[in-house]
Design a protein around this motif. Sequence first.
Motif, PDB file in Angstrom:
ATOM      1  N   VAL A 221      61.245  -5.227  35.628  1.00 18.51           N
ATOM      2  CA  VAL A 221      60.329  -4.118  35.674  1.00 18.51           C
ATOM      3  C   VAL A 221      59.020  -4.729  34.619  1.00 18.51           C
ATOM      4  O   VAL A 221      59.088  -4.981  33.674  1.00 18.51           O
ATOM      5  N   THR A 222      57.898  -4.505  35.339  1.00 14.03           N
ATOM      6  CA  THR A 222      56.578  -4.911  34.581  1.00 14.03           C
ATOM      7  C   THR A 222      55.950  -3.917  33.967  1.00 14.03           C
ATOM      8  O   THR A 222      55.321  -3.863  32.936  1.00 14.03           O
ATOM      9  N   VAL A 223      55.893  -2.745  34.373  1.00 17.58           N
ATOM     10  CA  VAL A 223      55.474  -1.493  34.002  1.00 17.58           C
ATOM     11  C   VAL A 223      56.047  -0.092  34.450  1.00 17.58           C
ATOM     12  O   VAL A 223      56.531  -0.218  35.531  1.00 17.58           O
ATOM     13  N   ILE A 224      55.912   0.581  33.547  1.00 13.16           N
ATOM     14  CA  ILE A 224      56.378   1.928  34.044  1.00 13.16           C
ATOM     15  C   ILE A 224      55.445   2.927  33.558  1.00 13.16           C
ATOM     16  O   ILE A 224      55.049   2.856  32.277  1.00 13.16           O
ATOM     17  N   SER A 225      54.924   4.009  34.423  1.00 14.61           N
ATOM     18  CA  SER A 225      53.748   4.580  34.117  1.00 14.61           C
ATOM     19  C   SER A 225      53.712   6.027  34.699  1.00 14.61           C
ATOM     20  O   SER A 225      54.595   6.258  35.604  1.00 14.61           O
ATOM     21  N   ASP A 226      53.084   6.846  33.922  1.00  7.53           N
ATOM     22  CA  ASP A 226      52.947   8.454  34.715  1.00  7.53           C
ATOM     23  C   ASP A 226      51.348   8.597  34.553  1.00  7.53           C
ATOM     24  O   ASP A 226      50.657   7.743  34.303  1.00  7.53           O
TER      25      ASP A 226
ATOM     26  N   LEU B 241      57.437   4.087  25.137  1.00  9.78           N
ATOM     27  CA  LEU B 241      58.289   5.253  24.922  1.00  9.78           C
ATOM     28  C   LEU B 241      58.909   5.688  26.248  1.00  9.78           C
ATOM     29  O   LEU B 241      59.915   6.194  26.489  1.00  9.78           O
ATOM     30  N   LEU B 242      57.974   5.389  27.378  1.00  7.92           N
ATOM     31  CA  LEU B 242      58.443   5.711  28.744  1.00  7.92           C
ATOM     32  C   LEU B 242      59.898   4.735  29.038  1.00  7.92           C
ATOM     33  O   LEU B 242      60.688   5.315  29.677  1.00  7.92           O
ATOM     34  N   ARG B 243      59.478   3.297  28.765  1.00  7.06           N
ATOM     35  CA  ARG B 243      60.917   2.497  29.122  1.00  7.06           C
ATOM     36  C   ARG B 243      62.030   3.138  28.379  1.00  7.06           C
ATOM     37  O   ARG B 243      63.049   3.239  28.917  1.00  7.06           O
ATOM     38  N   GLU B 244      61.924   3.514  27.048  1.00  9.97           N
ATOM     39  CA  GLU B 244      63.052   3.973  26.139  1.00  9.97           C
ATOM     40  C   GLU B 244      63.576   5.368  27.061  1.00  9.97           C
ATOM     41  O   GLU B 244      64.737   5.413  27.182  1.00  9.97           O
ATOM     42  N   LYS B 245      62.748   6.120  27.392  1.00 15.97           N
ATOM     43  CA  LYS B 245      63.152   7.337  28.093  1.00 15.97           C
ATOM     44  C   LYS B 245      64.037   7.332  29.435  1.00 15.97           C
ATOM     45  O   LYS B 245      64.763   8.040  29.886  1.00 15.97           O
ATOM     46  N   TYR B 246      63.336   6.190  30.115  1.00 11.21           N
ATOM     47  CA  TYR B 246      63.802   6.246  31.571  1.00 11.21           C
ATOM     48  C   TYR B 246      64.585   5.126  31.869  1.00 11.21           C
ATOM     49  O   TYR B 246      65.267   5.003  32.744  1.00 11.21           O
ATOM     50  N   LEU B 247      64.453   4.162  31.212  1.00 13.97           N
ATOM     51  CA  LEU B 247      65.173   2.851  31.677  1.00 13.97           C
ATOM     52  C   LEU B 247      66.172   2.284  30.623  1.00 13.97           C
ATOM     53  O   LEU B 247      67.135   1.457  31.145  1.00 13.97           O
ATOM     54  N   LEU B 248      65.935   2.855  29.387  1.00 13.79           N
ATOM     55  CA  LEU B 248      67.172   2.154  28.408  1.00 13.79           C
ATOM     56  C   LEU B 248      68.163   3.094  28.469  1.00 13.79           C
ATOM     57  O   LEU B 248      69.578   2.533  28.111  1.00 13.79           O
ATOM     58  N   LYS B 249      68.107   4.312  28.741  1.00 11.18           N
ATOM     59  CA  LYS B 249      69.086   5.342  28.685  1.00 11.18           C
ATOM     60  C   LYS B 249      69.631   5.476  30.246  1.00 11.18           C
ATOM     61  O   LYS B 249      69.165   5.555  31.096  1.00 11.18           O
ATOM     62  N   GLU B 250      71.007   5.956  30.495  1.00  7.56           N
ATOM     63  CA  GLU B 250      71.383   6.122  31.821  1.00  7.56           C
ATOM     64  C   GLU B 250      70.865   7.255  32.501  1.00  7.56           C
ATOM     65  O   GLU B 250      70.569   8.055  31.528  1.00  7.56           O
ATOM     66  N   GLY B 251      70.432   7.310  33.460  1.00  5.00           N
ATOM     67  CA  GLY B 251      69.856   8.509  34.285  1.00  5.00           C
ATOM     68  C   GLY B 251      69.196   8.035  35.755  1.00  5.00           C
ATOM     69  O   GLY B 251      69.675   6.804  35.956  1.00  5.00           O
ATOM     70  N   LYS B 252      68.720   8.743  36.304  1.00  3.36           N
ATOM     71  CA  LYS B 252      68.338   8.755  37.666  1.00  3.36           C
ATOM     72  C   LYS B 252      67.554   7.603  37.841  1.00  3.36           C
ATOM     73  O   LYS B 252      67.676   6.664  38.786  1.00  3.36           O
ATOM     74  N   VAL B 253      66.524   7.566  37.189  1.00  2.00           N
ATOM     75  CA  VAL B 253      65.324   6.408  37.147  1.00  2.00           C
ATOM     76  C   VAL B 253      66.036   5.032  36.872  1.00  2.00           C
ATOM     77  O   VAL B 253      66.051   3.997  37.826  1.00  2.00           O
ATOM     78  N   ARG B 254      67.016   5.038  35.849  1.00  2.00           N
ATOM     79  CA  ARG B 254      67.441   3.724  35.658  1.00  2.00           C
ATOM     80  C   ARG B 254      68.568   3.223  36.469  1.00  2.00           C
ATOM     81  O   ARG B 254      68.487   2.134  37.081  1.00  2.00           O
ATOM     82  N   ASP B 255      69.250   4.282  36.923  1.00  2.00           N
ATOM     83  CA  ASP B 255      70.459   4.090  38.112  1.00  2.00           C
ATOM     84  C   ASP B 255      69.627   3.407  39.460  1.00  2.00           C
ATOM     85  O   ASP B 255      69.993   2.507  40.093  1.00  2.00           O
ATOM     86  N   TYR B 256      68.691   4.186  39.713  1.00  2.00           N
ATOM     87  CA  TYR B 256      67.743   3.722  41.039  1.00  2.00           C
ATOM     88  C   TYR B 256      67.360   2.232  40.907  1.00  2.00           C
ATOM     89  O   TYR B 256      67.399   1.395  41.938  1.00  2.00           O
ATOM     90  N   VAL B 257      66.453   2.035  39.776  1.00  2.00           N
ATOM     91  CA  VAL B 257      65.826   0.853  39.711  1.00  2.00           C
ATOM     92  C   VAL B 257      67.036  -0.355  39.527  1.00  2.00           C
ATOM     93  O   VAL B 257      66.566  -1.475  40.189  1.00  2.00           O
ATOM     94  N   TYR B 258      67.835  -0.128  38.946  1.00  2.00           N
ATOM     95  CA  TYR B 258      68.571  -1.511  38.696  1.00  2.00           C
ATOM     96  C   TYR B 258      69.898  -1.407  39.606  1.00  2.00           C
ATOM     97  O   TYR B 258      70.749  -2.391  39.817  1.00  2.00           O
ATOM     98  N   SER B 259      70.174  -0.243  40.421  1.00  2.00           N
ATOM     99  CA  SER B 259      70.961  -0.451  41.458  1.00  2.00           C
ATOM    100  C   SER B 259      70.797  -1.418  42.425  1.00  2.00           C
ATOM    101  O   SER B 259      71.568  -1.665  43.497  1.00  2.00           O
ATOM    102  N   ARG B 260      69.262  -2.110  42.387  1.00  2.00           N
ATOM    103  CA  ARG B 260      68.688  -2.701  43.584  1.00  2.00           C
ATOM    104  C   ARG B 260      69.361  -4.261  43.556  1.00  2.00           C
ATOM    105  O   ARG B 260      69.210  -5.013  44.230  1.00  2.00           O
ATOM    106  N   THR B 261      69.888  -4.691  42.306  1.00  2.00           N
ATOM    107  CA  THR B 261      70.506  -6.072  42.007  1.00  2.00           C
ATOM    108  C   THR B 261      71.620  -6.156  42.685  1.00  2.00           C
ATOM    109  O   THR B 261      72.499  -5.231  43.011  1.00  2.00           O
ATOM    110  N   LYS B 262      71.525  -7.279  43.395  1.00  2.00           N
ATOM    111  CA  LYS B 262      72.689  -7.510  44.323  1.00  2.00           C
ATOM    112  C   LYS B 262      74.243  -7.822  43.746  1.00  2.00           C
ATOM    113  O   LYS B 262      74.145  -7.993  42.566  1.00  2.00           O
TER     114      LYS B 262
END
Length: 160
Positions: free
Chosen positions: A64-69, A139-160
């Motif tokens: 992930v290079t950037v997470i933004s709203d 803060l966005l990374r901590e909120k959405y990518l470091l904790k389990e949840g919809k965003v993190r699961d979707y982004v990192y489920s792409r890993t083979k």
Amino acid sequence: MPVNFKEVLEMSRLEREKMHHQIEVVCDNCATKLKVMTKELYYDSKTKLRVEGFECKHCGAVYVTVISDNKLRAMINRLQEKQAELQRAVKSQGNDYQYYDMNNRSIPQDVVKRWQTKIVKLKKEVDSMIDRNKSYELLLREKYLLKEGKVRDYVYSRTK
């Protein structure tokens, strides 16, 4: 910027890579050297949250290079405007100094001081805005990518 296919063909490989912001990286996971362009990995139309990055073509590791709203994108836009203002000020300073130089005159100290004050102020504003943007993106990374949840699961489920 090229406007037609013929111009793109005539561009050097380096120019095409620059145009598409392609960079060379080494995967931390498999040590493969690859050229990548960031792309959208996730977007939520309700929250306007966008995650951008790239995947290793060899092992599938996701970076992930950037997470933004909307808020961060607006902050980035204001930063870019302030950076352009700083660039214009530096260019104007150069033109001002060049005028004195071309007329074989020394630059008055009040002119030097005025430009120095203006440019230092703009540079501090830019630096402050960069720090705020980095903090908010973290803060966005901590909120959405470091904790389990919809965003993190979707982004990192792409890993083979």
